[in-house]
Design a protein around this motif. Structure first.
Motif, mmCIF file in Angstrom:
data_model
loop_
_atom_site.group_PDB
_atom_site.id
_atom_site.type_symbol
_atom_site.label_atom_id
_atom_site.label_comp_id
_atom_site.label_asym_id
_atom_site.label_seq_id
_atom_site.Cartn_x
_atom_site.Cartn_y
_atom_site.Cartn_z
ATOM 1 N N HIS A 1 3.825 -18.454 -7.628
ATOM 2 C CA HIS A 1 4.392 -17.693 -6.502
ATOM 3 C C HIS A 1 5.301 -16.568 -7.012
ATOM 4 C CE1 HIS A 1 5.919 -18.170 -2.095
ATOM 5 N NE2 HIS A 1 6.101 -16.929 -2.501
ATOM 6 N N HIS B 1 2.499 -20.656 3.575
ATOM 7 C CA HIS B 1 3.916 -20.407 3.852
ATOM 8 C C HIS B 1 4.163 -21.086 5.204
ATOM 9 C CE1 HIS B 1 7.393 -17.430 4.498
ATOM 10 N NE2 HIS B 1 7.171 -17.907 5.702
ATOM 11 N N ASP C 1 1.258 -15.552 2.327
ATOM 12 C CA ASP C 1 2.690 -15.782 2.097
ATOM 13 C C ASP C 1 3.562 -14.599 2.507
ATOM 14 O OD1 ASP C 1 4.966 -17.304 1.021
ATOM 15 O OD2 ASP C 1 5.082 -15.532 -0.260
ATOM 16 N N GLY C 2 4.715 -14.965 3.052
ATOM 17 C CA GLY C 2 5.559 -14.008 3.758
ATOM 18 C C GLY C 2 5.348 -14.279 5.248
ATOM 19 N N HIS D 1 7.018 -23.037 -1.390
ATOM 20 C CA HIS D 1 8.482 -23.207 -1.261
ATOM 21 C C HIS D 1 8.961 -24.264 -0.259
ATOM 22 C CE1 HIS D 1 7.485 -20.242 1.798
ATOM 23 N NE2 HIS D 1 7.600 -19.197 1.010
HETATM 24 ZN ZN ZN Z 1 6.843 -17.423 1.583
#
Ligand code: ZN
Ligand code: NCD
Length: 437
Positions: free
Chosen positions: A59, A180, A153-154, A233
């Motif tokens: 990541h 995510h 992701d984000g 995460h």
């Molecule tokens: Zn993320």
């Protein structure tokens, strides 16, 4: 095979007596005592140091293309090599988004040109990260960049039907979906962990359930699709419990934790400093404890940096206006030593597992995270466990300086990184592999 590098007197995984390790092009040639390198090899003194497999980061945000003012493949690769990484996965939230083979192959080629670390492009799951239409995963997987991992992701792939289709598709392609996990209806305007600290500071809260509900849902979707799902995460104690439960049901789930979620909690927010804003947010001490224990017992598979460079003007503003994200590549090992090795939660074999072996396995890299044995690929990192150093954002290789550890003194330093038998970083200096195309 010509010997390239001889590492003298090093303890492999920090175990046993010191030995010499001779590296050739690509491979480990010999391990023993009193080895002879020949005239041309570079000799590295490994006294007092520990040899581990090169780290693999699932990541990383490299910001190229689109935000080269904050990070590039060049600068991010230098940060990675200095941090002990031999492979990184560059997230797809670039501009343009890495939702086509044109962009993913471009990122892969840039990584080879720079020649400091293997840069593996992550492909977007949906077109433009918009969560409406699946991107052409098959085409990206078949490109020269051979995309092995897909992620929005984000943003979260929050439409359950679309996520289900993505998982089904990923199973047939043999690739990994990294989620995510954030239910967007629960995080409207959210900037901080929902709890007493955010309430006192008047910050809009991001509940644990925003993450956990998606983790639970995706575990069930992966089960039904016969697919694997990877959780980006992980930030809450509940996520650790859910991953443990899913695995007990035979579901193929893996999860990563970031160094900052292993060290920092939301008490940092008292300063209102935007440097502490990150997604998912810094949680409470009890979550930090649960994440550490989960990483120690293998429920959480690995450490991933979520290295997220941002420009000064985007971080120094009022907390709620600051962009979320923190640097991570050059400080990851030290934070793992501080939070896991020093308290006795992981030994050096454990560090090799969570920073190299498991991430390589999860994503299916066969040339990384390998045992340190003769004939294995020479992707290695040499660590001085006793050195302490003080973090200064401006001394890091990244273009951006948004480290949350500014002025902190941390244990352990990467002294040398080796990629395919060649030194890519030594004492902070980087040495690109030439001729790699
Ligand atoms: Zn993320
Ligand atoms: N972690 C963050 O706070 N920010 C990341 C996106 C992400 O990883 O979610 C970024 O791209 O800046």
């Amino acid at each position: 095979m010509t010997p390239q590098v001889l590492i003298r007197n090093v303890r492999i995984y920090g175990e046993g007596d010191p030995v010499d390790v001779l590296l050739g092009d690509e491979q480990i040639l010999a391990i023993g005592t009193g080895l002879d390198a020949g005239a041309d090899a570079e000799v590295v003194d490994g006294k007092g140091q520990i040899l581990l497999p090169g780290f693999v980061d699932l990541h990383t945000h490299l910001r190229e293309p689109g935000r080269e003012d904050t990070e590039t493949v060049d600068s991010g690769s230098a940060a990675a090599a200095r941090g002990g990484y031999t492979a990184v996965f560059a997230m797809a939230n670039t501009d343009p988004v890495a939702d086509s083979v044109v962009v993913t192959d471009h990122v892969w080629r840039r990584g080879r040109e720079v020649g400091l670390v293997d840069v593996h492009p992550v492909g977007a799951v949906t077109v433009g990260l918009e969560g409406r239409q699946l991107a052409e995963m098959g085409t990206m997987a078949a490109g020269v960049g051979r995309v092995k991992m897909f992620s929005d992701d984000g943003k979260c792939v929050h439409d359950p039907l679309l996520m289900r289709r993505a998982l089904e598709y990923s199973a047939s392609l043999g690739v990994l979906i990294a989620q995510h996990a954030e239910e967007p209806r629960l995080t409207v305007g959210a900037v901080a962990h929902e709890g007493p600290t955010a309430a006192r500071l008047g910050l809009t809260g991001w509940p644990r359930a925003a993450e956990e509900s998606v983790v639970a849902r995706d575990a069930l979707l992966a089960r039904d699709a016969g697919a694997r799902v990877h959780i980006c995460h992980a930030s809450t104690a509940g996520t650790v419990e859910l991953v443990r439960w899913a695995r007990s049901q035979g579901i193929s789930i893996s999860a990563e934790v970031t160094p900052h979620h292993l060290l920092l909690d939301d008490s940092r927010l008292e300063s209102y400093d935007g440097i502490n804003r990150v997604n998912p947010p810094l949680r409470e001490k009890s979550d930090v404890e649960a994440l550490r224990r989960g990483l120690a017992d293998g429920t959480i598979d690995c450490v991933a940096t979520d290295h997220a460079p941002h420009a000064e003007q985007d971080k120094c503003c009022e907390f709620s206006q600051a962009r979320p994200g923190m640097l991570g590549l050059e400080t990851a090992l030290s934070i793992v030593i501080e939070t896991m090795v020093r308290p006795g939660l992981l030994d050096w074999r454990g560090v090799a597992k969570v920073m190299s072996e498991r991430p390589a396995e999860i994503v299916g890299l066969d040339d990384q995270g390998r045992p340190i044995e003769v004939g294995e690929p020479a992707n290695l990192v040499l660590v001085d466990p006793d050195t302490e150093w003080t973090v200064r954002g401006r001394e890091l290789a990244s273009i951006s300086h948004n480290t949350p550890y500014e002025d902190m003194t941390l244990p352990g330093k990467v002294t040398t990184t080796v990629l395919r038998g060649r030194i890519t970083a030594r004492d902070g200096e980087v040495f690109p592999l030439t001729g790699e195309r």
